[in-house]
Design an enzyme around this catalytic site. Structure first.
Site, PDB file in Angstrom:
ATOM      1  N   ARG A  66      34.293  33.394  43.420  1.00 40.98           N
ATOM      2  CA  ARG A  66      33.375  33.779  42.455  1.00 40.98           C
ATOM      3  C   ARG A  66      32.378  32.947  42.192  1.00 40.98           C
ATOM      4  O   ARG A  66      31.403  33.437  41.822  1.00 40.98           O
ATOM      5  CB  ARG A  66      33.479  35.490  42.385  1.00 40.98           C
ATOM      6  CG  ARG A  66      33.685  36.988  43.457  1.00 40.98           C
ATOM      7  CD  ARG A  66      33.873  37.568  42.454  1.00 40.98           C
ATOM      8  NE  ARG A  66      35.248  37.652  42.121  1.00 40.98           N
ATOM      9  CZ  ARG A  66      36.065  38.194  42.065  1.00 40.98           C
ATOM     10  NH1 ARG A  66      36.590  38.339  43.244  1.00 40.98           N
ATOM     11  NH2 ARG A  66      37.197  37.777  41.278  1.00 40.98           N
ATOM     12  N   GLU A 103      50.105  37.496  36.797  1.00 39.02           N
ATOM     13  CA  GLU A 103      50.760  38.334  36.212  1.00 39.02           C
ATOM     14  C   GLU A 103      52.361  38.560  36.853  1.00 39.02           C
ATOM     15  O   GLU A 103      52.917  39.005  36.926  1.00 39.02           O
ATOM     16  CB  GLU A 103      50.095  39.946  36.192  1.00 39.02           C
ATOM     17  CG  GLU A 103      50.612  40.798  35.275  1.00 39.02           C
ATOM     18  CD  GLU A 103      50.580  42.289  35.804  1.00 39.02           C
ATOM     19  OE1 GLU A 103      48.872  42.060  36.200  1.00 39.02           O
ATOM     20  OE2 GLU A 103      50.891  43.135  34.552  1.00 39.02           O
TER      21      GLU A 103
HETATM   22  P1  AMP Z   1      42.564  35.477  34.498  1.00 42.31           P
HETATM   23  O1  AMP Z   1      42.683  33.869  34.635  1.00 42.31           O
HETATM   24  O2  AMP Z   1      43.719  36.070  33.827  1.00 42.31           O
HETATM   25  O3  AMP Z   1      40.857  34.667  33.643  1.00 42.31           O
HETATM   26  O4  AMP Z   1      41.561  35.396  35.707  1.00 42.31           O
HETATM   27  C1  AMP Z   1      39.814  34.973  35.914  1.00 42.31           C
HETATM   28  C2  AMP Z   1      39.911  35.096  37.550  1.00 42.31           C
HETATM   29  O5  AMP Z   1      40.373  36.405  37.998  1.00 42.31           O
HETATM   30  C3  AMP Z   1      38.558  34.967  37.489  1.00 42.31           C
HETATM   31  O6  AMP Z   1      38.148  33.820  38.711  1.00 42.31           O
HETATM   32  C4  AMP Z   1      37.755  36.230  38.614  1.00 42.31           C
HETATM   33  O7  AMP Z   1      37.315  36.484  38.978  1.00 42.31           O
HETATM   34  C5  AMP Z   1      39.769  36.940  38.897  1.00 42.31           C
HETATM   35  N1  AMP Z   1      39.940  38.649  38.182  1.00 42.31           N
HETATM   36  C6  AMP Z   1      40.490  38.597  36.867  1.00 42.31           C
HETATM   37  N2  AMP Z   1      40.559  39.494  37.072  1.00 42.31           N
HETATM   38  C7  AMP Z   1      39.637  40.112  37.541  1.00 42.31           C
HETATM   39  C8  AMP Z   1      38.725  41.228  37.213  1.00 42.31           C
HETATM   40  N3  AMP Z   1      39.678  42.786  36.381  1.00 42.31           N
HETATM   41  N4  AMP Z   1      38.204  41.895  37.543  1.00 42.31           N
HETATM   42  C9  AMP Z   1      37.481  41.237  38.530  1.00 42.31           C
HETATM   43  N5  AMP Z   1      37.733  39.798  39.344  1.00 42.31           N
HETATM   44  C10 AMP Z   1      39.332  39.375  37.421  1.00 42.31           C
END
Ligand code: AMP
Length: 178
Positions: A66, A103
């Site tokens: 995205r 996670e």
């Molecule tokens: P992080 O690495 O934990 O910061 O997760 C970010 C990535 O995971 C991004 O590329 C987001 O597209 C996806 N992502 C994580 N949590 C969500 C959420 N609650 N809703 C949509 N996309 C998420």
């Protein structure tokens, strides 16, 4: 023509919360209504790029998948290149790779070894900042090349996950904070 500025509450109207997707306990932020509204989509690109003018950025790095939607449009606006960071195994040429913990399990992302020149001024764009693991891994990928990360930009930030703390070495900006 410069599109009218959209406000944060307007952007929020284009973001739909989907409980328990893709698995129980996750509140998924669905940006498809925002993308379907040309004013909100253009307005989000305007805000993501507002600190920069054409010529001040060499490339925009977008994160699979995205992140591409926003990063590619932002690259056209700033008249610079678009560089994809993809999930491992998707890029056809030689790559640098970086793994990070999720996670449950782990993920590996990759960038072409010749995607950016040393010293390039780069903006990193993704749709959402959660724990910051993805953005930090992308920054580590770019360390191999030696670029200057001007800003990390996100449309959405889930501030309660404190991803910003992990990205404290970088200027981080997000449009909508939950
Ligand atoms: P992080 O690495 O934990 O910061 O997760 C970010 C990535 O995971 C991004 O590329 C987001 O597209 C996806 N992502 C994580 N949590 C969500 C959420 N609650 N809703 C949509 N996309 C998420």
């Amino acid at each position: 023509m410069t599109p009218a500025k959209v406000t944060v509450p307007e952007l929020m109207q284009g973001i739909r919360n989907i409980p328990d997707f893709p698995k129980p306990g996750i509140q998924f932020k669905d940006i498809t209504p925002l993308l379907a509204d040309p004013r909100l989509y253009a307005g989000s690109i305007e805000l993501l790029t507002q600190n920069f003018k054409p010529g001040s950025v060499d490339a925009i790095v977008g994160i699979d998948a995205r992140g591409f939607i926003f990063a590619a449009a932002a690259a056209l606006k700033l008249q610079c290149g678009f560089i994809p960071v993809r999930k491992k195994g998707k890029l056809p040429f030689q790559t640098f790779e970086e793994s990070y913990d999720l996670e449950y399990g782990s993920n590996t992302i990759a960038i072409h070894v010749d995607a950016l020149k040393k010293g390039s001024r780069v903006l990193l764009i993704d749709d959402l900042l959660a724990t910051g693991g993805t953005a930090l891994a992308a920054a580590n990928l770019m360390k191999h090349i030696g670029v200057e990360i001007l800003e990390m930009n996100f449309v959405i930030e889930l501030s309660f996950l404190e991803g910003r703390k992990r990205l404290s070495d970088f200027p981080v900006r997000s449009l909508v904070v939950y």
